[in-house]
Structure formats: structure tokens, C-alpha cells
Design a protein around this motif. Structure first.
Motif, PDB file in Angstrom:
ATOM      1  N   GLU A 400      85.238 -24.761   9.390  1.00  0.00           N
ATOM      2  CA  GLU A 400      86.198 -23.563   8.783  1.00  0.00           C
ATOM      3  C   GLU A 400      87.519 -24.018   9.668  1.00  0.00           C
ATOM      4  O   GLU A 400      88.672 -24.104   9.200  1.00  0.00           O
ATOM      5  CB  GLU A 400      85.913 -22.965   7.879  1.00  0.00           C
ATOM      6  CG  GLU A 400      87.186 -22.120   7.455  1.00  0.00           C
ATOM      7  CD  GLU A 400      86.880 -20.481   7.064  1.00  0.00           C
ATOM      8  OE1 GLU A 400      87.721 -19.684   6.050  1.00  0.00           O
ATOM      9  OE2 GLU A 400      85.298 -20.072   6.874  1.00  0.00           O
ATOM     10  N   ALA A 401      86.934 -23.422  10.788  1.00  0.00           N
ATOM     11  CA  ALA A 401      87.962 -23.203  11.690  1.00  0.00           C
ATOM     12  C   ALA A 401      88.586 -24.533  12.125  1.00  0.00           C
ATOM     13  O   ALA A 401      89.837 -24.753  12.984  1.00  0.00           O
ATOM     14  CB  ALA A 401      87.614 -22.787  12.821  1.00  0.00           C
ATOM     15  N   ALA A 402      87.795 -25.686  12.257  1.00  0.00           N
ATOM     16  CA  ALA A 402      87.678 -27.207  12.558  1.00  0.00           C
ATOM     17  C   ALA A 402      89.673 -28.083  11.212  1.00  0.00           C
ATOM     18  O   ALA A 402      90.119 -28.272  11.322  1.00  0.00           O
ATOM     19  CB  ALA A 402      86.930 -27.721  12.832  1.00  0.00           C
ATOM     20  N   GLY A 431      85.542 -32.903  18.470  1.00  0.00           N
ATOM     21  CA  GLY A 431      86.099 -31.384  18.684  1.00  0.00           C
ATOM     22  C   GLY A 431      85.188 -30.198  18.900  1.00  0.00           C
ATOM     23  O   GLY A 431      84.681 -29.205  19.211  1.00  0.00           O
ATOM     24  N   ALA A 432      84.563 -29.653  17.522  1.00  0.00           N
ATOM     25  CA  ALA A 432      84.078 -28.817  17.311  1.00  0.00           C
ATOM     26  C   ALA A 432      82.689 -28.901  17.974  1.00  0.00           C
ATOM     27  O   ALA A 432      81.577 -28.016  18.766  1.00  0.00           O
ATOM     28  CB  ALA A 432      83.783 -28.570  15.517  1.00  0.00           C
ATOM     29  N   LEU A 433      82.075 -30.739  17.772  1.00  0.00           N
ATOM     30  CA  LEU A 433      80.270 -30.541  18.654  1.00  0.00           C
ATOM     31  C   LEU A 433      81.011 -30.045  19.864  1.00  0.00           C
ATOM     32  O   LEU A 433      80.121 -29.842  21.182  1.00  0.00           O
ATOM     33  CB  LEU A 433      80.107 -32.016  18.442  1.00  0.00           C
ATOM     34  CG  LEU A 433      79.582 -31.836  17.535  1.00  0.00           C
ATOM     35  CD1 LEU A 433      78.840 -33.192  16.674  1.00  0.00           C
ATOM     36  CD2 LEU A 433      79.133 -31.083  16.669  1.00  0.00           C
ATOM     37  N   ASP A 434      81.806 -30.811  20.467  1.00  0.00           N
ATOM     38  CA  ASP A 434      82.263 -30.574  22.140  1.00  0.00           C
ATOM     39  C   ASP A 434      82.270 -29.097  22.579  1.00  0.00           C
ATOM     40  O   ASP A 434      81.918 -28.546  23.791  1.00  0.00           O
ATOM     41  CB  ASP A 434      83.958 -31.689  22.950  1.00  0.00           C
ATOM     42  CG  ASP A 434      83.189 -32.944  22.416  1.00  0.00           C
ATOM     43  OD1 ASP A 434      82.126 -33.224  22.324  1.00  0.00           O
ATOM     44  OD2 ASP A 434      84.420 -33.512  22.649  1.00  0.00           O
ATOM     45  N   THR A 435      83.453 -28.334  21.284  1.00  0.00           N
ATOM     46  CA  THR A 435      83.137 -26.805  21.812  1.00  0.00           C
ATOM     47  C   THR A 435      81.912 -26.476  22.295  1.00  0.00           C
ATOM     48  O   THR A 435      81.552 -25.454  22.556  1.00  0.00           O
ATOM     49  CB  THR A 435      84.339 -25.794  20.552  1.00  0.00           C
ATOM     50  OG1 THR A 435      85.416 -26.148  20.437  1.00  0.00           O
ATOM     51  CG2 THR A 435      84.220 -24.494  20.332  1.00  0.00           C
ATOM     52  N   ILE A 436      81.155 -26.310  21.120  1.00  0.00           N
ATOM     53  CA  ILE A 436      79.535 -26.346  20.850  1.00  0.00           C
ATOM     54  C   ILE A 436      78.712 -26.380  22.323  1.00  0.00           C
ATOM     55  O   ILE A 436      78.464 -25.662  22.913  1.00  0.00           O
ATOM     56  CB  ILE A 436      78.834 -26.191  20.246  1.00  0.00           C
ATOM     57  CG1 ILE A 436      79.995 -25.673  18.151  1.00  0.00           C
ATOM     58  CG2 ILE A 436      77.153 -26.008  19.837  1.00  0.00           C
ATOM     59  CD1 ILE A 436      78.534 -26.256  17.246  1.00  0.00           C
ATOM     60  N   GLY A 441      76.618 -25.293  26.218  1.00  0.00           N
ATOM     61  CA  GLY A 441      75.573 -25.656  27.208  1.00  0.00           C
ATOM     62  C   GLY A 441      74.363 -27.307  26.222  1.00  0.00           C
ATOM     63  O   GLY A 441      73.532 -27.376  26.522  1.00  0.00           O
ATOM     64  N   ILE A 442      74.823 -26.652  24.776  1.00  0.00           N
ATOM     65  CA  ILE A 442      73.771 -27.568  23.885  1.00  0.00           C
ATOM     66  C   ILE A 442      74.860 -28.527  23.869  1.00  0.00           C
ATOM     67  O   ILE A 442      75.201 -28.248  23.229  1.00  0.00           O
ATOM     68  CB  ILE A 442      73.190 -26.351  22.701  1.00  0.00           C
ATOM     69  CG1 ILE A 442      72.518 -25.072  23.422  1.00  0.00           C
ATOM     70  CG2 ILE A 442      72.961 -27.282  21.040  1.00  0.00           C
ATOM     71  CD1 ILE A 442      72.305 -24.418  22.359  1.00  0.00           C
ATOM     72  N   ASP A 443      74.028 -30.054  23.051  1.00  0.00           N
ATOM     73  CA  ASP A 443      74.072 -30.856  23.013  1.00  0.00           C
ATOM     74  C   ASP A 443      73.698 -30.905  21.362  1.00  0.00           C
ATOM     75  O   ASP A 443      72.773 -31.519  21.251  1.00  0.00           O
ATOM     76  CB  ASP A 443      74.430 -32.209  24.040  1.00  0.00           C
ATOM     77  CG  ASP A 443      75.410 -33.570  23.526  1.00  0.00           C
ATOM     78  OD1 ASP A 443      75.562 -33.195  22.773  1.00  0.00           O
ATOM     79  OD2 ASP A 443      74.878 -34.183  23.918  1.00  0.00           O
ATOM     80  N   LEU A 444      74.923 -30.332  20.049  1.00  0.00           N
ATOM     81  CA  LEU A 444      74.270 -30.929  18.902  1.00  0.00           C
ATOM     82  C   LEU A 444      74.419 -31.831  18.710  1.00  0.00           C
ATOM     83  O   LEU A 444      72.789 -32.554  17.670  1.00  0.00           O
ATOM     84  CB  LEU A 444      75.479 -30.039  18.308  1.00  0.00           C
ATOM     85  CG  LEU A 444      74.700 -29.677  16.410  1.00  0.00           C
ATOM     86  CD1 LEU A 444      72.911 -29.229  16.394  1.00  0.00           C
ATOM     87  CD2 LEU A 444      75.889 -29.383  15.479  1.00  0.00           C
ATOM     88  N   ALA A 445      74.401 -33.460  19.055  1.00  0.00           N
ATOM     89  CA  ALA A 445      74.781 -34.253  18.972  1.00  0.00           C
ATOM     90  C   ALA A 445      73.327 -35.019  19.112  1.00  0.00           C
ATOM     91  O   ALA A 445      72.079 -35.825  18.265  1.00  0.00           O
ATOM     92  CB  ALA A 445      75.205 -35.371  18.747  1.00  0.00           C
ATOM     93  N   GLU A 446      73.251 -34.694  20.368  1.00  0.00           N
ATOM     94  CA  GLU A 446      71.706 -35.054  20.974  1.00  0.00           C
ATOM     95  C   GLU A 446      70.750 -34.718  20.725  1.00  0.00           C
ATOM     96  O   GLU A 446      69.429 -35.204  20.384  1.00  0.00           O
ATOM     97  CB  GLU A 446      71.764 -34.716  22.320  1.00  0.00           C
ATOM     98  CG  GLU A 446      70.822 -35.352  23.375  1.00  0.00           C
ATOM     99  CD  GLU A 446      70.664 -35.377  24.562  1.00  0.00           C
ATOM    100  OE1 GLU A 446      69.898 -35.335  25.860  1.00  0.00           O
ATOM    101  OE2 GLU A 446      71.878 -34.446  25.260  1.00  0.00           O
ATOM    102  N   MET A 447      70.538 -33.309  19.689  1.00  0.00           N
ATOM    103  CA  MET A 447      69.398 -32.664  19.454  1.00  0.00           C
ATOM    104  C   MET A 447      69.306 -33.221  18.574  1.00  0.00           C
ATOM    105  O   MET A 447      68.523 -33.098  18.416  1.00  0.00           O
ATOM    106  CB  MET A 447      70.072 -31.193  19.054  1.00  0.00           C
ATOM    107  CG  MET A 447      68.415 -30.151  18.796  1.00  0.00           C
ATOM    108  SD  MET A 447      69.114 -28.268  18.606  1.00  0.00           S
ATOM    109  CE  MET A 447      70.386 -27.947  20.357  1.00  0.00           C
TER     110      MET A 447
END
Length: 469
Positions: A400-402, A431-436, A441-447
Motif C-alpha cells: 500500500e505504501a509503495a 523498492g519495497a523488497l530493498d526496504t525490507i 536484513g532479510i532478503d525476501l526474494a532469496e528466501m
């Protein structure tokens, strides 16, 4: 409670016993005595206390009383003189312990407070020295010059007494007599005869001297009478001369008085004229004084009053001007001090607010750092599924913020070209993934990629065995 009372009572009783014991061990010598304390802390010979008290410790210390009172020793002995005459001598010596601490220590070691020992020692020393000195003198010398015997005996026993800590107060020989009583009587008779002869000679000399003195006095009286008569004659002659001189002076004065009449009248007139001149001068001075009092002094008084009024008015104006100037000066100083105080108060207030803001900022930063550290620690303790679940719960808010930048945008599609919008949305998602990743410190895409790779092998079917149909 009762045990405490018993303990306190025992402690008080012990304290009382200790105080009584200390008081009982305190020794104070009297005015006619001294104490020698020996033992621990008092040296090899001990320490003397005289006029002041001290504690004597039990077991390790001991006090010895030494009497300082005078002791009288009397000796009655018979001894031969140098000429073989047996003499009976009665003597008395008065001794005491010396005033120096060394004397008290010596006397304490030998006699303590036993005056009988002191008396016996003095009697022994006196007997020996008296016998020795009487043996060097003749009976007549002793009878004539008893003081010589006293001085020799006293000087001889002083040395012996000093070695024992004693001092000789006085020594006297009460009586000296021969054994049969005749020798001294014969000496006394001879002495009386000699004294009688000397008295007769003295009387004769006195009578001769009296006769000579009477003749001399008579001769001197006659010479005095003649001298008096000569003096009377001389005084009469001098009186006659003085009478002749007085007569001449009287006659001269009468002649001068007869000739001095006209001269005296002239002198009287001259004196009267001088007196009249003095009266006139005094009258002029009086008039001048009256003029000064009536004219000059009132004018000077008015002038002085005018000058004083002018000076007072001038001084008043100067004082008023100085007072106004001082008032302005004080007002200026007061305003200056008020401004300085206000500026100092503002500076202090600004400094305090700055310190408070800095402290609040520091505390907020520390709280945020602690919160981030706590979240990071909690995330580190979660497994991958827990971290993914936490992020997915926050994902709608992140998306939503993005998407907010596109919410208010006016987009018009031309044809079927939606690549721009798709790219914009994709950039927002990235950008949202980079912010997370930067905040947690968690890379959501890698996870997500790791989870999908783990799920693919699990979904493949198991191979069939060779012993099938």
C-alpha cells in the motif's frame, strides 16, 4: 530479653570493678613523702613521683614510699682530745632526704621509709667523724672555739650523707666536758683571772684616758672662752664702724633731701603731664573701639552674613546637582544590571533547554537503537518460516505504501500499451523488497527462491519399483 539484661548487668559490674581497681592502683604522695615506682616502663632504677600521682600497674610495677621528713639523730660519746684529755661530747644532727630525684632514688634503695635506719646511719657517721676530728684538736681549742669543731664535723659528714641521698639540715654540739670536770674548771679559773687582769688594765687605761680627756677638755674650754672674748671685741668694733657709716649716710640723705625739693616738683609735673597724655590716648582708643562696635562690626557682620548665605545657596545647588547626577547614575546602573541579569537568565534558560533537548534526543536514539537491536535479535532467533510469516503479515501495508505514489496519478491508457504502468509497479515492488532487506536484513526474494527450490523435490512422484505388475 532477660539474657540481654543479665549481659548488660555483668558488663556494668565488670566496668565498675575495673574502675575501682584502677582507682585503687592510683598513688598520690603526701607533702612529706615521695614515691619511687619501679618495673615495666620505669627504667632500671625507677621513676620518682613527688607532688603528683600516677597509676601503678599490678604485678609488673611496684611503688616504694620514701619519707621526706627531717630525722634528728643525737650522739653522746666520750673521746680523747689531741692533748690526751678525755672529753664527753653531746651532738645533734638533723638530716633529710635530698630534693633531687637522684637523692630520692638513692634513699629509696637504702632506707625506703624507715626513719630508724636513717637515724642509725647518721649516728654511726657522726660518731666516727666526731671522734676523728676531736682527736686532732686540743681540749682548750675545743673549749675556746667550738664553732671550728662544728664546721669541720658538718663538712666531713655531708659527703658521706650525700652518697646515700641524704642532706644535712643542721648540726650542733650541745655540750663538751672533761671526764673528771676539773680540767675545764681550771681552764675557766685561769681564763677568769686573765679576763680580770685584762679588765683591770682596761680600767686603768680608761681612767688615764679619762684624766687626759678631762685636761684636754679643760684646755679646750679655756681656749674657747678666750676666743669668745676676742670675738665679742671684734663684733663691738665692727658695730662702731657700722654706726659711723650709718650716721654719714643719714646726713648725706638729709642734704640731698633739702636740695631735691625743686627737682621733685619738676618731676611731679612731668609725671602728671605723661599721665594726662596716657588718659587722652586711652580716650581716643575708647572712641575708636566705640566706632568699631557701632559701625565697622555691624557692616562686617552683614557682609559675612551675605557671604555665608551665598555660600550656603551655592553648596545647596551643588548638592542638588550631585544628587540628581547620582540618581541618574544609579538608575543607569540598575537598568544595566537588570539587562545583564535578563540576558544571563535567557542564556541559562537557552542552555538548559538545549541540554534538555539533547538529553531527550539521546534517550530517544538509545530507545530506538535498543528496540531495533531487540527486533533484530528476535528475527535472528526465528526460523525461515517464522521470518517469512512476519514479513507477509506486513506485506499489505508495504505494498500500500509503495502504491501511494500512483494513487493520485491520472493515467490515460492509449491502446493496449500497459508496459509503463507495469514497470512502475514492478519498480515499487522492488523498492519495497530493498526496504525490507535494508531494515530487517532479510532478503525476501532469496528466501522465496529457497523455499520454492525446497518444495520442487518434495512434489516429484516416487519412482516405481521393478517388481511391479
Amino acid at each position: 530479653m532477660s539474657s540481654i539484661i543479665v549481659i548488660v548487668g555483668v558488663a556494668v559490674a565488670a566496668l565498675v570493678v575495673l574502675i575501682v581497681a584502677l582507682i585503687s592502683r592510683y598513688r598520690v604522695p603526701g607533702a612529706d613523702e615521695a614515691f619511687v615506682v619501679t618495673g615495666t616502663g620505669k627504667g632500671q632504677t625507677g621513676k620518682v613521683y613527688r607532688g603528683t600521682g600516677t597509676f601503678v600497674l599490678p604485678v609488673v610495677q611496684k611503688s616504694t614510699r620514701v619519707s621526706l621528713s627531717s630525722v634528728q639523730a643525737t650522739l653522746n660519746t666520750s673521746t680523747p682530745a689531741n692533748d690526751g684529755i678525755e672529753l664527753a661530747v653531746s651532738a645533734t644532727a638533723v638530716v633529710k632526704v635530698g630534693d633531687e630525684p637522684e637523692d630520692v632514688l638513692k634513699a629509696g634503695q637504702r632506707f625506703r621509709d624507715d626513719t630508724d635506719k636513717i637515724k642509725a646511719f647518721v649516728t654511726q657517721q657522726l660518731s666516727g667523724e666526731l671522734r676523728s676530728i676531736v682527736g686532732t684538736m686540743t681540749a682548750k681549742a675545743i673549749l675556746v672555739d667550738r664553732k671550728a669543731l662544728i664546721d669541720q664535723v658538718a663538712e666531713a659528714i655531708k659527703t658521706n650523707l650525700r652518697t646515700q641521698g641524704l642532706a644535712l639540715d643542721s648540726f650542733s654540739i650541745n655540750e663538751v666536758s672533761d671526764a673528771d670536770g676539773r680540767y675545764f674548771q681550771d681552764l675557766a679559773a685561769a681564763e677568769r683571772a686573765e679576763q680580770s687582769r685584762i679588765a683591770h688594765i682596761a680600767q686603768a687605761n680608761a681612767e688615764s684616758a679619762s684624766a687626759i680627756a678631762a685636761a684636754q677638755a679643760e684646755r679646750e674650754a679655756e681656749q674657747a672662752r678666750i676666743a669668745n672674748q676676742q670675738a665679742v671685741i671684734e663684733q663691738q668694733r665692727q658695730l662702731d664702724v657700722e654706726r659711723q657709716e650709718a650716721r654719714k649716710i643719714t646726713e648725706r640723705a638729709a642734704a640731698e633731701a633739702d636740695a631735691a625739693g625743686p627737682l621733685a616738683e619738676a618731676e611731679r609735673r612731668l609725671i602728671q603731664t605723661e599721665k594726662d597724655n596716657e588718659v587722652a590716648a586711652k580716650a581716643a582708643e575708647l572712641r575708636q573701639t566705640q566706632l568699631d562696635a557701632e559701625v565697622k562690626r555691624p557692616a562686617e557682620a552683614r557682609r559675612f552674613e551675605t557671604e555665608q548665605n551665598a555660600a550656603a545657596e551655592k553648596a545647596q545647588r551643588i548638592a542638588e546637582a550631585e544628587a540628581q547626577a547620582r540618581t541618574v547614575e544609579l538608575q543607569g546602573e540598575a537598568q544595566k544590571k537588570a539587562k545583564i541579569a535578563a540576558a544571563q537568565a535567557d542564556a541559562q534558560s537557552t542552555e538548559l533547554r538545549g541540554r534538555a533537548d539533547a538529553e531527550a534526543t539521546r534517550l530517544r536514539g538509545e530507545a530506538e537503537a535498543q528496540a531495533i537491536e531487540a527486533r533484530a535479535k528476535a528475527l535472528a532467533e526465528m526460523d525461515t518460516v517464522g521470518q517469512l510469516e512476519l514479513i507477509l503479515t506486513k506485506m499489505p501495508a508495504i505494498v500500500e505504501a509503495a502504491a501511494k505514489p500512483l494513487a493520485g496519478a491520472s493515467v490515460t491508457l492509449i491502446g493496449s500499451d500497459t508496459d509503463g504502468i507495469t514497470q512502475s509497479v514492478a519498480k515499487s515492488a522492488v523498492g519495497a523488497l530493498d526496504t525490507i532487506r535494508s531494515t530487517t536484513g532479510i532478503d525476501l526474494a532469496e528466501m522465496l527462491g529457497g523455499i520454492s527450490k525446497a518444495a520442487v523435490p518434495a512434489a516429484q512422484p516416487k519412482p516405481s519399483g521393478s517388481g511391479g505388475i
